[in-house]
Design a protein around this motif. Structure first.
Motif, mmCIF file in Angstrom:
data_model
loop_
_atom_site.group_PDB
_atom_site.id
_atom_site.type_symbol
_atom_site.label_atom_id
_atom_site.label_comp_id
_atom_site.label_asym_id
_atom_site.label_seq_id
_atom_site.Cartn_x
_atom_site.Cartn_y
_atom_site.Cartn_z
ATOM 1 N N GLN A 109 2.092 -3.031 -7.871
ATOM 2 C CA GLN A 109 2.227 -4.115 -8.008
ATOM 3 C C GLN A 109 3.538 -4.646 -8.516
ATOM 4 O OE1 GLN A 109 -2.023 -3.835 -10.570
ATOM 5 N NE2 GLN A 109 -1.223 -5.916 -10.694
ATOM 6 N N ARG A 125 -9.213 7.317 -6.206
ATOM 7 C CA ARG A 125 -8.788 7.423 -7.327
ATOM 8 C C ARG A 125 -9.775 6.265 -8.288
ATOM 9 N NH1 ARG A 125 -6.863 12.047 -7.615
ATOM 10 N NH2 ARG A 125 -6.513 11.477 -9.698
ATOM 11 N N GLU A 126 -10.210 5.409 -7.650
ATOM 12 C CA GLU A 126 -11.021 4.419 -8.554
ATOM 13 C C GLU A 126 -12.703 4.565 -8.415
ATOM 14 O OE1 GLU A 126 -9.816 1.418 -10.265
ATOM 15 O OE2 GLU A 126 -11.650 1.279 -10.866
ATOM 16 N N ALA A 151 -2.867 -11.727 -9.228
ATOM 17 C CA ALA A 151 -4.393 -11.412 -8.963
ATOM 18 C C ALA A 151 -4.174 -10.891 -7.599
ATOM 19 C CB ALA A 151 -5.293 -12.636 -9.131
ATOM 20 N N ILE A 188 -9.615 -4.266 7.441
ATOM 21 C CA ILE A 188 -8.236 -4.555 7.758
ATOM 22 C C ILE A 188 -8.035 -4.913 9.370
ATOM 23 C CG2 ILE A 188 -5.651 -3.604 7.920
ATOM 24 C CD1 ILE A 188 -6.657 -2.433 4.971
ATOM 25 N N LEU A 232 -1.955 -9.340 -5.816
ATOM 26 C CA LEU A 232 -1.453 -7.889 -5.782
ATOM 27 C C LEU A 232 -2.284 -6.942 -6.503
ATOM 28 C CD1 LEU A 232 2.406 -9.168 -6.921
ATOM 29 C CD2 LEU A 232 1.667 -8.313 -4.580
ATOM 30 N N GLY A 233 -2.905 -7.373 -7.600
ATOM 31 C CA GLY A 233 -3.888 -6.565 -8.178
ATOM 32 C C GLY A 233 -4.972 -6.017 -7.402
ATOM 33 N N THR A 234 -5.474 -7.086 -6.578
ATOM 34 C CA THR A 234 -6.701 -6.781 -5.416
ATOM 35 C C THR A 234 -6.133 -5.747 -4.581
ATOM 36 O OG1 THR A 234 -7.272 -9.018 -5.701
ATOM 37 C CG2 THR A 234 -8.108 -7.873 -3.815
ATOM 38 N N VAL A 235 -4.904 -6.132 -4.006
ATOM 39 C CA VAL A 235 -4.258 -4.951 -3.068
ATOM 40 C C VAL A 235 -4.217 -3.509 -3.668
ATOM 41 C CG1 VAL A 235 -2.237 -4.385 -1.693
ATOM 42 C CG2 VAL A 235 -3.045 -6.631 -1.831
ATOM 43 N N VAL A 236 -3.660 -3.467 -5.050
ATOM 44 C CA VAL A 236 -3.586 -2.163 -5.598
ATOM 45 C C VAL A 236 -5.103 -1.444 -5.689
ATOM 46 C CG1 VAL A 236 -2.811 -0.915 -7.625
ATOM 47 C CG2 VAL A 236 -1.295 -2.488 -6.572
ATOM 48 N N LEU A 237 -5.949 -2.414 -6.131
ATOM 49 C CA LEU A 237 -7.397 -1.993 -6.544
ATOM 50 C C LEU A 237 -7.689 -1.223 -4.784
ATOM 51 C CD1 LEU A 237 -9.857 -1.821 -8.517
ATOM 52 C CD2 LEU A 237 -10.365 -4.179 -7.435
ATOM 53 N N LEU A 284 -6.137 -0.077 -2.790
ATOM 54 C CA LEU A 284 -5.375 1.337 -2.502
ATOM 55 C C LEU A 284 -6.031 2.371 -3.145
ATOM 56 C CD1 LEU A 284 -2.883 3.060 -1.508
ATOM 57 C CD2 LEU A 284 -1.787 2.218 -3.729
ATOM 58 N N ARG A 285 -6.491 2.206 -4.570
ATOM 59 C CA ARG A 285 -7.132 3.012 -5.424
ATOM 60 C C ARG A 285 -8.506 3.395 -4.664
ATOM 61 N NH1 ARG A 285 -5.374 0.077 -10.030
ATOM 62 N NH2 ARG A 285 -7.101 -0.666 -10.655
ATOM 63 N N LEU A 335 -9.470 3.259 -1.404
ATOM 64 C CA LEU A 335 -8.940 3.961 -0.302
ATOM 65 C C LEU A 335 -8.679 5.350 -0.514
ATOM 66 C CD1 LEU A 335 -6.605 1.776 2.032
ATOM 67 C CD2 LEU A 335 -8.867 3.032 2.610
ATOM 68 N N THR A 336 -7.823 5.705 -1.716
ATOM 69 C CA THR A 336 -7.510 7.048 -2.212
ATOM 70 C C THR A 336 -8.282 7.714 -3.052
ATOM 71 O OG1 THR A 336 -5.948 5.993 -3.839
ATOM 72 C CG2 THR A 336 -5.049 6.636 -1.805
ATOM 73 N N LEU A 351 0.656 -1.276 0.000
ATOM 74 C CA LEU A 351 0.129 -0.097 -0.118
ATOM 75 C C LEU A 351 0.801 1.111 -0.003
ATOM 76 C CD1 LEU A 351 -2.893 -0.823 2.438
ATOM 77 C CD2 LEU A 351 -3.059 -0.844 0.139
ATOM 78 N N PHE A 404 -7.648 -5.921 -13.151
ATOM 79 C CA PHE A 404 -7.682 -4.894 -12.148
ATOM 80 C C PHE A 404 -6.877 -3.760 -12.809
ATOM 81 C CE2 PHE A 404 -7.411 -8.873 -9.647
ATOM 82 C CZ PHE A 404 -8.611 -8.853 -9.133
#
Lengths: 298, 229
Positions: free
Chosen positions: A259, B220-221, B205, B22, B207-212, B214-215, B217-218, A48, A240
């Motif tokens: 990532q 941006r998504e 997949a 979390i 890692l992609g979930t974690v970054v999604l 993050l987006r 949370l911030t 994060l 994603f």
């Protein structure tokens, strides 16, 4: 300099976690649960933090190149081809519910739907979105409506035609999607999201009407079907990234670089594991045992 | 609807839920706090189930609206199909309501919505066979998809064909008769190259979930709300 600052920030975050953990240990307070390894929490925080730092750097003007995802680029081609043929575009985003572990893929599917809706508005294409999860009805209607309205084509939006909730039963949903593909003679069949056994039914139905097919999922068991049958496919994590690519926003795109940090860490851990297997043991403990202890107990 | 309600309220809810999830998953503090976290975590899941249940009512109304509009627009050509769909939908709802009424008014009878006799008969004798029939279509689709995929058009397709033949022969009794080596070879393919190919996809997949996350949370998504900014 910026890289040094980023490494410093991540190090400070880890140091802060270390200090808090040490103080809690000193005060005999069990801060973290034992059901999840502490190393997983550290990994989550690092990923994060890394993603956020890249986003901040992008805000500062740094550009992060993102490789082309052919399936994403092909969506525009699929919509344009459908318009030329006078056939509608079909999109469905799977059978995973928002209250399950499939939620991230569900959100990714909504991101792709948003992109398709805008393209359909831009090219004047008819869009049919079929749903197998009732909680997505309002969201899908909003996304499709926004797509047509933002492209200045509100006259093309028809809720009943554009968004169709079918059922929440798996094979009834598969059957209804198949029927929609046949009866509406769709020109493009785009399926992105969490899919189960119904995935191949959708793909073969699209193939029978010679539709341009784009598919994507992060469910490993269904990826081979999509890769074999679709014209273009999103593989795993690419779904994603699709939402970020659709936004075109440089900060959002920069988050994808986070990532890469995760992948780098995964590769390092895999190499460490292989090396630990090869190294000799120490007084009854092998290096793999030590590595496992660090990883599981932390 | 005001801009704040439309744009910010969903994002604030999503941010709070992510942070709480979390905390519930990783933190302990002491037994009381952990117990409170567990209760709150279950409450969040229950809310999701309740929202989904209400969404089903919206879904039923959506199906009715779709078919009534189809009949209005396409007339007699579409009417028989839509009337069958609406008829079955209403029938199931009526029997479910009867089951619910019995379970409410006479709990000793032991009848609930899904165990109401007519509802159960319709489910087991109409829905279940149709469901199984659609599932069985899959075998023909796998055959036709395999036929197209295994045509040798380049060296990679040849490799795919050879691998597929080994796995197919390894999975069938005739394979063992032709050559006993098919079974161990199939096992090796499934456990070594196949697993090695799947693991990076699984890690990616995740890692992609974690970054999604993050987006989200911030903030941006925003595509899931139907608008970019």
């Amino acid at each position: 300099m910026k890289t040094f600052r980023s490494v410093l920030i991540v190090s400070l975050i880890l140091l802060a976690i270390g200090v808090v953990s040490a103080v809690s240990w000193f005060l005999r307070v069990q801060l973290y649960t034992t059901r999840a390894p502490f190393s997983a929490f550290i990994m989550l925080v690092v990923l994060l933090a890394a993603g956020y730092i890249f986003m901040m750097e992008a805000r500062g003007g740094k550009l992060f190149p993102v490789r082309k995802i052919r399936a994403f680029d092909a969506i525009e081609e699929a919509v344009a081809r459908s318009v030329e043929m006078g056939r509608p575009v079909h999109m469905t985003f799977g059978f995973g519910t928002i209250s399950s572990a499939m939620a991230p893929q569900f959100i990714a599917g909504l991101g792709v739907l948003s992109h398709i809706a805008r393209l359909c508005g831009k090219y004047g294409a008819k869009l049919i979105t079929t749903l197998g999860v009732p909680e997505a009805i309002a969201t899908a209607e909003e996304i499709v409506r926004e797509g047509y309205y933002s492209a200045g084509r509100p006259e093309l939006y028809d809720t009943t035609y554009n968004v169709r909730y079918l059922t929440d039963q798996q094979f009834a949903y598969a059957s209804a999607v198949q029927a929609t593909i046949f009866r509406e003679n769709v020109g493009a069949n785009i399926v992105v999201g969490p899919f189960y056994a119904e995935s191949l039914i959708f793909m073969e139905a699209g193939n029978m009407v010679n539709a341009f097919q784009i598919a994507g999922t992060a469910r490993e068991t269904q990826i081979p079907f999509f890769v074999l049958v679709a014209d273009y496919s999103f593989i795993g994590e690419e779904i994603f990234a699709a939402g970020a690519l659709a936004s075109g926003d440089k900060e959002t795109l920069a988050s994808i670089r986070g990532q890469d940090v995760g992948k780098f860490l995964a590769i390092v851990l895999i190499i460490m594991g292989i090396l630990a297997l090869l190294l000799p043991g120490l007084k009854g403990f092998t290096f793999v045992d030590i590595l496992n202890w660090v990883w599981k107990v932390g | 609807m005001s801009l704040v309600a439309r744009r910010y309220t969903p994002q604030i809810i999503v941010t709070i839920i992510i942070l709480l999830s979390i905390a519930f998953y990783y933190l302990y503090i002491n037994r009381d706090v952990a117990g409170a976290f567990s209760t709150a975590d279950k409450a969040l899941s229950d809310w999701a189930v309740i929202i989904t249940s209400f969404a089903l009512i919206v879904g039923g109304i959506d199906i009715l609206r779709f078919h009534l509009t189809k009949v209005r627009k396409e007339g007699l050509k579409q009417a028989p199909f839509s009337l069958v769909s609406i008829g079955l939908l209403v029938t199931m709802v009526i029997f479910a309501l009867i089951g619910w009424y019995i379970s409410y008014s006479n709990p000793a009878a032991g009848i609930a919505i899904t165990t109401q006799p007519q509802f159960r008969w319709l489910y087991l004798n109409l829905y279940a066979p149709a469901d199984a029939a659609v599932y069985s279509i899959l075998v023909f689709y796998i055959a036709s998809a395999s036929y197209r995929a295994f045509r040798v058009r380049n060296p990679m397709a040849l490799l795919l064909l050879v691998t597929a033949l080994i796995v197919v022969f390894g999975n069938t009794t005739i394979g063992g008769v032709v050559w006993p080596g098919f079974l161990p070879l199939r096992d090796w393919i499934m456990t070594v190259p196949n697993t090695a190919a799947f693991r990076p996809i699984t890690i990616g997949a995740g890692l992609g979930t974690v970054v999604l996350g993050l987006r989200l949370l911030t903030w941006r998504e925003t595509s899931w709300m139907g608008r970019r900014e």
